[in-house]
Design a protein around this motif. Structure first.
Motif, PDB file in Angstrom:
ATOM      1  N   LYS A  48       0.811  -1.229   0.000  1.00 57.95           N
ATOM      2  CA  LYS A  48       0.000   0.000   0.000  1.00 57.95           C
ATOM      3  C   LYS A  48       0.843   1.276   0.000  1.00 57.95           C
ATOM      4  O   LYS A  48       0.386   2.332  -0.416  1.00 57.95           O
ATOM      5  CB  LYS A  48      -0.981   0.013   1.171  1.00 57.95           C
ATOM      6  CG  LYS A  48      -0.441   0.471   2.508  1.00 57.95           C
ATOM      7  CD  LYS A  48      -1.608   0.724   3.472  1.00 57.95           C
ATOM      8  CE  LYS A  48      -1.201   1.291   4.819  1.00 57.95           C
ATOM      9  NZ  LYS A  48      -0.384   0.384   5.642  1.00 57.95           N
ATOM     10  N   SER A 185       3.124   4.581  11.610  1.00 55.75           N
ATOM     11  CA  SER A 185       4.078   4.892  10.557  1.00 55.75           C
ATOM     12  C   SER A 185       5.027   5.989  11.013  1.00 55.75           C
ATOM     13  O   SER A 185       4.655   6.850  11.808  1.00 55.75           O
ATOM     14  CB  SER A 185       3.337   5.340   9.295  1.00 55.75           C
ATOM     15  OG  SER A 185       4.138   5.093   8.156  1.00 55.75           O
ATOM     16  N   GLY A 219       6.426   0.654   9.970  1.00 56.38           N
ATOM     17  CA  GLY A 219       6.536   1.844  10.803  1.00 56.38           C
ATOM     18  C   GLY A 219       7.929   2.431  10.896  1.00 56.38           C
ATOM     19  O   GLY A 219       8.117   3.512  11.456  1.00 56.38           O
ATOM     20  N   GLU A 263       7.270  -5.796   7.846  1.00 55.36           N
ATOM     21  CA  GLU A 263       6.491  -5.253   6.719  1.00 55.36           C
ATOM     22  C   GLU A 263       6.850  -3.799   6.474  1.00 55.36           C
ATOM     23  O   GLU A 263       6.014  -2.906   6.619  1.00 55.36           O
ATOM     24  CB  GLU A 263       4.995  -5.353   7.037  1.00 55.36           C
ATOM     25  CG  GLU A 263       4.522  -6.733   7.398  1.00 55.36           C
ATOM     26  CD  GLU A 263       3.187  -6.721   8.141  1.00 55.36           C
ATOM     27  OE1 GLU A 263       2.664  -5.645   8.495  1.00 55.36           O
ATOM     28  OE2 GLU A 263       2.664  -7.821   8.374  1.00 55.36           O
ATOM     29  N   GLY A 265       7.440  -0.285   4.702  1.00 53.36           N
ATOM     30  CA  GLY A 265       6.940   0.414   3.515  1.00 53.36           C
ATOM     31  C   GLY A 265       7.742   1.673   3.325  1.00 53.36           C
ATOM     32  O   GLY A 265       8.699   1.740   2.559  1.00 53.36           O
ATOM     33  N   ARG A 266       7.389   2.689   4.120  1.00 52.15           N
ATOM     34  CA  ARG A 266       7.978   4.029   4.011  1.00 52.15           C
ATOM     35  C   ARG A 266       9.503   4.021   3.962  1.00 52.15           C
ATOM     36  O   ARG A 266      10.102   4.682   3.121  1.00 52.15           O
ATOM     37  CB  ARG A 266       7.483   4.832   5.222  1.00 52.15           C
ATOM     38  CG  ARG A 266       7.911   6.246   5.274  1.00 52.15           C
ATOM     39  CD  ARG A 266       7.477   6.879   6.596  1.00 52.15           C
ATOM     40  NE  ARG A 266       6.035   7.004   6.758  1.00 52.15           N
ATOM     41  CZ  ARG A 266       5.293   7.958   6.195  1.00 52.15           C
ATOM     42  NH1 ARG A 266       5.845   8.860   5.419  1.00 52.15           N
ATOM     43  NH2 ARG A 266       3.993   8.009   6.409  1.00 52.15           N
ATOM     44  N   TYR A 367       3.328   6.791   0.180  1.00 54.71           N
ATOM     45  CA  TYR A 367       1.970   7.349   0.311  1.00 54.71           C
ATOM     46  C   TYR A 367       1.766   8.618  -0.508  1.00 54.71           C
ATOM     47  O   TYR A 367       1.193   9.603  -0.037  1.00 54.71           O
ATOM     48  CB  TYR A 367       1.635   7.593   1.802  1.00 54.71           C
ATOM     49  CG  TYR A 367       1.854   6.352   2.630  1.00 54.71           C
ATOM     50  CD1 TYR A 367       1.016   5.258   2.482  1.00 54.71           C
ATOM     51  CD2 TYR A 367       2.928   6.235   3.499  1.00 54.71           C
ATOM     52  CE1 TYR A 367       1.234   4.090   3.192  1.00 54.71           C
ATOM     53  CE2 TYR A 367       3.156   5.072   4.215  1.00 54.71           C
ATOM     54  CZ  TYR A 367       2.308   4.009   4.056  1.00 54.71           C
ATOM     55  OH  TYR A 367       2.532   2.852   4.750  1.00 54.71           O
TER      56      TYR A 367
HETATM   57  C1  LIG Z   1       0.764   0.408   6.177  1.00 55.43           C
HETATM   58  C2  LIG Z   1       1.249  -0.842   6.807  1.00 55.43           C
HETATM   59  C3  LIG Z   1       2.609  -1.166   6.795  1.00 55.43           C
HETATM   60  C4  LIG Z   1       3.679  -0.244   6.248  1.00 55.43           C
HETATM   61  O1  LIG Z   1       3.884   0.814   7.139  1.00 55.43           O
HETATM   62  P1  LIG Z   1       5.121   1.839   6.954  1.00 55.43           P
HETATM   63  O2  LIG Z   1       4.938   2.826   8.017  1.00 55.43           O
HETATM   64  O3  LIG Z   1       5.013   2.440   5.602  1.00 55.43           O
HETATM   65  O4  LIG Z   1       6.374   1.029   7.118  1.00 55.43           O
HETATM   66  C5  LIG Z   1       2.994  -2.377   7.350  1.00 55.43           C
HETATM   67  N1  LIG Z   1       2.075  -3.229   7.887  1.00 55.43           N
HETATM   68  C6  LIG Z   1       0.755  -2.933   7.942  1.00 55.43           C
HETATM   69  C7  LIG Z   1      -0.180  -3.907   8.545  1.00 55.43           C
HETATM   70  C8  LIG Z   1       0.305  -1.733   7.407  1.00 55.43           C
HETATM   71  O5  LIG Z   1      -0.998  -1.438   7.479  1.00 55.43           O
END
Ligand SMILES: *Cc1c(COP(=O)(O)O)cnc(C)c1O
Length: 412
Positions: A48, A185, A219, A263, A265-266, A367
């Motif tokens: 996402k 996050s 996060g 997991e 992302g950022r 994002y």
């Molecule tokens: C959005 C999300 C992430 C990614 O979070 P970041 O802050 O971008 O690292 C990881 N796990 C879950 C369950 C999320 O909803």
């Protein structure tokens, strides 16, 4: 994708009137590899955060072998980019049709939940498909508390004693119970992870069932700019340092025997993308730009994120103006015809910024693309490739773009 050395070269060659994204694949590969080499478990990129095919493909090429997905479109995007990768379906509240699609068509065997009715939903489909529950790990999402730019525990997560019940229920049915949390996050404070790990250890010690895996969510903080009015913050430690400390905590809480998943992302995608916007009009201390909160600049609602920015003056008009090194705050008006699309914090730019100039805003990979809307008919979708990392580009003085808007919508 056309390739340029830096944002300035791209702006001067294309003279774009619409926003142009500057994609830096070498930065993306480096940031993905840095995370993966520091994390002693499976790195599942959170789709996402940025689900552009070119991003997912570059991550797959860099060695990412797992994806955190939440919807049929994300299953398909991850499958397309990396057909052999494993997918973790970590949305705690899912549609029945989507659970079936995940199990039946995508072969997903890891799912999250935070309520017994979700266990029942999944079990019904597992039975209908005649699957063996012992092939499936159900991760109980734990409620967490802490400081994040986005706090998500208001929405998801089981309290510790409820989590114990869920783990036991899952184990009795014959599924493999896992534990997971997602602390929010842009979490800059290690205590938040420590508290979540303490909760996981507590649940594990109370539950009469064997835990199969621990997923520590996302996060992890990305590097951004800072408001020049305030004292420069301590430089963000490399992600490897943070992960090293998290691993120490995992050991201290006796969780290091479990297979681990993260997991991110950022932290992986933020630096890989910039956007080159144009100043459509300058009115005194205001600049009107061709992007805004409904396009690329809706992240950072909380105002805690200050993006680095760099002015790219239009040489065709430059002759008339003197050089200016002084950074001053400009109010920024977004592209759409509504009064919400005004950034509530200023951009700090050289004071001679003018109509026709470009501003390259860096570190927008997280994002931004995934939150674009078509409001008012504006939908930026042009990409170029850029080889120099934003922060190593020396073609202009660095300014700062602070975006804060939509009054905390993300935190609801
Ligand atoms: C959005 C999300 C992430 C990614 O979070 P970041 O802050 O971008 O690292 C990881 N796990 C879950 C369950 C999320 O909803």
């Amino acid at each position: 994708m056309r390739v340029f050395d830096n944002g300035r070269d791209a702006a001067l060659a294309l003279r774009p009137d619409r926003p142009v994204y500057g994609f830096r694949p070498s930065v993306l590969r480096a940031d993905a590899r840095e995370f993966m080499s520091a994390f002693r478990g499976t790195t599942a990129y959170a789709v996402k955060t940025n689900d552009e095919p070119v991003i997912l493909k570059t991550l797959a090429d860099a060695g990412v072998r797992a994806f955190d997905v939440a919807s049929p479109a994300e299953f398909a995007a991850a499958r397309e980019a990396a057909p052999a990768a494993s997918q973790f379906y970590m949305h705690p509240v899912k549609a029945q049709a989507d659970i079936r699609l995940a199990l039946e068509t995508y072969g997903i065997r890891s799912l999250a939940l935070d309520h017994e009715d979700e266990v029942a939903k999944i079990l019904r489909i597992v039975r209908a498909l005649d699957l063996d529950p012992s092939d499936i790990t159900l991760f109980v999402r734990l409620a967490t508390k802490g400081h994040a730019a986005y706090e998500l525990s208001k929405k998801f997560g089981a309290a510790p004693s409820h989590a114990v019940e869920l783990v036991e229920r899952i184990g009795r049915i014959g599924f493999r119970p896992g534990l997971t949390f997602h602390v929010g996050s842009q979490v800059e404070d290690l205590d938040t992870y420590e508290r979540a790990l303490a909760t996981a250890a507590w649940v594990r010690s109370r539950a009469d069932a064997e835990i199969a895996a621990l997923d520590i969510g996302g996060g992890f903080p990305a590097r951004y700019g800072h408001d020049p009015k305030r004292k420069a913050p301590k430089p963000m430690p490399p992600v490897g340092d943070l992960l090293g400390k998290i691993h120490d905590e995992i050991e201290e809480w006796g969780l290091d025997d479990l297979p681990l998943i993260a997991e991110p992302g950022r932290v992986i995608v933020a630096r890989s993308l910039s956007v080159i916007v144009r100043v459509l009009l300058k009115k005194g201390q205001r600049v009107y730009i061709n992007d805004g909160i409904w396009s690329s600049l809706s992240d950072a609602w909380t105002g805690k994120i200050t993006l680095p920015a760099r002015l790219i003056p239009d040489p065709a008009r430059r002759a008339k103006r003197g050089k200016s090194e002084k950074l001053v705050p400009f109010r920024v008006m977004g592209a759409t015809c509504d009064s919400v699309d005004i950034l509530s914090r200023p951009f700090w730019l050289p004071e001679n910024v003018d109509t026709g100039d470009w501003i390259e805003i860096g570190h927008i990979g997280a994002y931004s693309l995934s939150l674009r809307t078509r409001f008012n008919g504006f939908y930026p979708d042009t990409f170029v490739e850029i080889t120099t990392p934003f922060e190593d580009d020396e073609t202009g003085k660095e300014g700062f773009a602070t975006v804060e808007s939509r009054g905390g919508m993300a935190a609801e």
